[in-house]
Each structure stands twice: as C-alpha cells, then as structure tokens.
Write a protein that holds these residues in place. Structure first.
Motif, PDB file in Angstrom:
ATOM      1  N   GLY A 132       0.803  -1.223   0.000  1.00 19.55           N
ATOM      2  CA  GLY A 132       0.000   0.000   0.000  1.00 19.55           C
ATOM      3  C   GLY A 132       0.829   1.263   0.000  1.00 19.55           C
ATOM      4  O   GLY A 132       0.315   2.345  -0.287  1.00 19.55           O
ATOM      5  N   SER A 133       2.111   1.155   0.350  1.00 14.07           N
ATOM      6  CA  SER A 133       2.936   2.363   0.374  1.00 14.07           C
ATOM      7  C   SER A 133       4.406   2.010   0.199  1.00 14.07           C
ATOM      8  O   SER A 133       4.833   0.891   0.520  1.00 14.07           O
ATOM      9  CB  SER A 133       2.746   3.131   1.684  1.00 14.07           C
ATOM     10  N   THR A 165      -2.622   4.534   2.390  1.00 17.97           N
ATOM     11  CA  THR A 165      -3.586   3.438   2.519  1.00 17.97           C
ATOM     12  C   THR A 165      -4.903   3.919   3.114  1.00 17.97           C
ATOM     13  O   THR A 165      -5.754   3.112   3.472  1.00 17.97           O
ATOM     14  CB  THR A 165      -3.037   2.321   3.440  1.00 17.97           C
ATOM     15  N   LEU A 168      -5.067   2.313   6.309  1.00 14.74           N
ATOM     16  CA  LEU A 168      -5.167   0.865   6.078  1.00 14.74           C
ATOM     17  C   LEU A 168      -6.538   0.431   5.550  1.00 14.74           C
ATOM     18  O   LEU A 168      -6.885  -0.735   5.643  1.00 14.74           O
ATOM     19  CB  LEU A 168      -4.829   0.090   7.365  1.00 14.74           C
ATOM     20  N   ARG A 170      -7.462   1.072   2.341  1.00 13.63           N
ATOM     21  CA  ARG A 170      -7.403   0.948   0.883  1.00 13.63           C
ATOM     22  C   ARG A 170      -6.114   0.243   0.486  1.00 13.63           C
ATOM     23  O   ARG A 170      -5.043   0.631   0.929  1.00 13.63           O
ATOM     24  CB  ARG A 170      -7.428   2.356   0.280  1.00 13.63           C
ATOM     25  N   GLU A 171      -6.223  -0.784  -0.313  1.00  9.98           N
ATOM     26  CA  GLU A 171      -5.052  -1.445  -0.892  1.00  9.98           C
ATOM     27  C   GLU A 171      -3.952  -1.715   0.122  1.00  9.98           C
ATOM     28  O   GLU A 171      -2.780  -1.577  -0.161  1.00  9.98           O
ATOM     29  CB  GLU A 171      -4.461  -0.571  -2.015  1.00  9.98           C
ATOM     30  N   ALA A 172      -4.348  -2.065   1.348  1.00  8.75           N
ATOM     31  CA  ALA A 172      -3.322  -2.338   2.343  1.00  8.75           C
ATOM     32  C   ALA A 172      -2.984  -3.819   2.343  1.00  8.75           C
ATOM     33  O   ALA A 172      -3.856  -4.670   2.210  1.00  8.75           O
ATOM     34  CB  ALA A 172      -3.796  -1.902   3.719  1.00  8.75           C
ATOM     35  N   ASP A 176       1.890  -3.785   5.231  1.00 12.96           N
ATOM     36  CA  ASP A 176       1.593  -2.412   5.662  1.00 12.96           C
ATOM     37  C   ASP A 176       1.161  -2.403   7.132  1.00 12.96           C
ATOM     38  O   ASP A 176       1.564  -1.546   7.903  1.00 12.96           O
ATOM     39  CB  ASP A 176       0.491  -1.796   4.798  1.00 12.96           C
TER      40      ASP A 176
END
Ligand code: MN
Length: 335
Positions: A132-133, A165, A168, A170-172, A176
């Motif tokens: 996510g990051s 994210t 956390l 979204r797309e985590a 992450d």
C-alpha cells in the motif's frame, strides 16, 4: 537469498553523495520514504543524502510535516545531477518523473506502483505492487538492517503509510499493517496529530466564507475564488474544507498572491484524475499537475492576460480558470 536491503545498500558506496528523488508534487509517502532512506544510508554507509523534488508541495499538512519533522528538500530545478554519485527514485518510476533531470541515470528505484515498461538500466529495483505504500518497503529495510528508527523518521513513515492506505482501508497489505504496528510505538503521535490536523487560522475561515458566498457551481464542480491572499496555503486548505459538500465531487479553489495565481483542485470522484485535468487545463500557462484526488497549479498572472489589456482582474482570472477547467474536464453543463 540476499535481503533486499543488502542489495540496496550494495549500490550505495561508502561516503557517497546520493540524490533521493521523489515524484513531482510529492505526497507524504514519497517524502517519508526519501527521508527514511536518507537516514538509512547515513547510518550504514556514512553517505550524504539530498532529498530532491519538483513541482509543488501544496498541502498545509505536507508543509507542516516538513516543518515539524525538520525535513529539508531541494527543488531539483536547481540541482546538478552530476554532483551526485547515485540517484535513487522513490514512490515513482521514470515516465512519471518527467523531464527535469534530462537523461540523468537512475541507479535505484523503490516503488509500489504498477510496473511501467521502459528502457534504461538501473543497478537495483524493488517494486512491490501489492504494497500500500513505499514507506512500508523502507520500514522493512530499516528493520532488516537493524537500523534504529528515530521518532521523526517513524512519524514520517507512519504518516506516509496512513495517507497512502487511507489508514489501512485501501489497498493495504499485511506488510503495511506490520510496518504500521512496528512504527506506532516509535512515532511522535503528538507531532502526527499536529500534521494531520493543521490549525485553521481565522483569516482563512473568513476567506473560506467569502469565497463560498460567491461560489460558482457547475454540475458536480464547485469553483471558489478566494481573491487576493497574503498566504497561498489558504487555497488548498479551503479546497479540503469544502470537499465533503453534498452533491459536489470537485472543488476548484483559486487565488492570487502578488504576480502568481494558485489553484488547488480536490476530487472525490475516483473515476477521473484531478492531476490529469489540471495538467490538461493549465500546463501551457505554468506549473500544473498532481495526483488522482488532489492537484495544483502555480501560474504567472501574466499568463491570464487578455490581449492588449494592461491589468488582469480577479474577474478575468475566474473566467479563465472556470472556462479552461470545464473544457479540460469535458463538462460543459454550467449552471
Ligand atoms: Mn505511495
């Protein structure tokens, strides 16, 4: 298998000078990743890192992050890539970077965006699209190399993960969450709160109220003309402030300071990119670009000039901003 951080550190000669480059209009993830890598290479290689960016550091939160955590960045327009022994690109891949570095070599890429096809060779790439990051990758580097993470670095990384994210949501990835849990007790939560909730000066609220009374709404877009400002930070702050407005997906907020017009765009509508719309509408007038949900432009007042007319009025600025933005967004249903 050799650990990723070992492979990365192998690319950084001892005592070297390293340019840590973010993407244009850097967001907290990019800033935090560059800042934490700077710490890592200093600890492990006595290397001197310089954080380079280009475009706009637009949001009050980002400015507060730099300020409170003491993060220094240089605009890469004023940087000679030849000065550096290595160039590391974070949270981005070439093509998203644009041209300002010319064809300077990139030695390392650390990113979590979808892999872009391209030519050009690097020494090392670590691209994890399931993360996510980028801050998560860098947190793993610090942990795996046994480097202590000071409060300022933890705070930056934690903020990078949180924003990329959406806390956390979204797309985590599991990674992450694990990085988040590791950083949480190390971070300065008081500083983090100050970054996330920048105070709203009363004069900004005044400007927000005035602009709101004269708002122009075109379909799901709201245009807010702040007029003359003493501090351009009010513009993104007001844009953020009104974004939750019902039936509004776009806020286009603009104002003028001295000989410069500042425009901030926010959008809720994930099907369209604010960055692309702003680039399309204004890049021939000055600096313009950004991300999916937030974008900005910084334009010389002179680029608003109407033929032979001497001065550029606020009215003229409003007409140009609205006209160009509606064209760019392909929305001609004005109210
Ligand atoms: Mn990112």
């Amino acid at each position: 298998m050799t650990k990723p951080v070992t492979q990365f550190l192998r690319c950084i000669p001892k005592g070297s000078r390293v340019l840590l480059l973010t993407h244009p209009n850097p967001d907290p993830d990019a800033i935090a990743s560059a800042y934490a890598l700077r710490h890592l290479i200093k600890e492990k290689k006595q290397a001197m890192g310089t954080i380079g960016y280009w475009g706009v550091v637009g949001r009050k939160e980002n400015a507060t992050m730099l300020d409170l955590l003491g993060i220094e960045m240089v605009e890469i327009g004023g940087v000679d890539p030849g000065f550096f022994d290595r160039i590391v690109l974070v949270d981005s891949q070439p093509g998203q970077v644009g041209e300002p570095l010319g064809d300077a070599r990139l030695d390392v890429i650390i990113d979590h965006h979808p892999v872009k096809p391209r030519n050009g060779k690097t020494r090392y790439e670590d691209i994890r699209v399931n993360y996510g990051s980028t801050a998560t990758i860098v947190t793993e580097y610090l942990r795996a190399s046994g480097t202590s993470i000071p409060p300022r670095v933890s705070t930056a990384l934690l903020y990078g993960i949180k924003t990329d994210t959406l806390l956390l949501s979204r797309e985590a990835d599991e990674a992450d969450v694990s990085a988040f849990l590791h950083l949480y007790p190390l971070a300065d939560l008081k500083a983090l709160r100050r970054i996330e909730r920048p105070s709203f000066p009363l004069e900004h609220l005044d400007a927000a109220a005035r602009a709101f009374r004269k708002r122009r709404v075109c379909g799901n877009m709201m245009f807010l003309n702040i007029g003359r400002v003493n501090n351009e930070n009010v513009i993104p702050q007001v844009a953020d402030f009104y974004l939750p407005a019902e039936e509004i997906d776009w806020i286009i907020c603009f104002g003028k300071r001295g000989k410069v017009v500042y425009i901030s765009v926010r959008n809720d509508n994930r099907r369209r990119s604010a960055g692309r719309a702003v680039h399309h509408a204004f890049s021939d007038m000055g600096k313009a670009g950004g991300h999916r949900t937030m974008a900005a432009a910084i334009l010389p007042v002179d680029s608003f000039r109407d033929g032979h007319r001497k001065s550029v009025t606020l009215q003229r600025i409003e007409e140009v901003v609205i006209g160009r933005f509606l064209d760019a967004a392909g929305n001609s249903t004005a109210e």
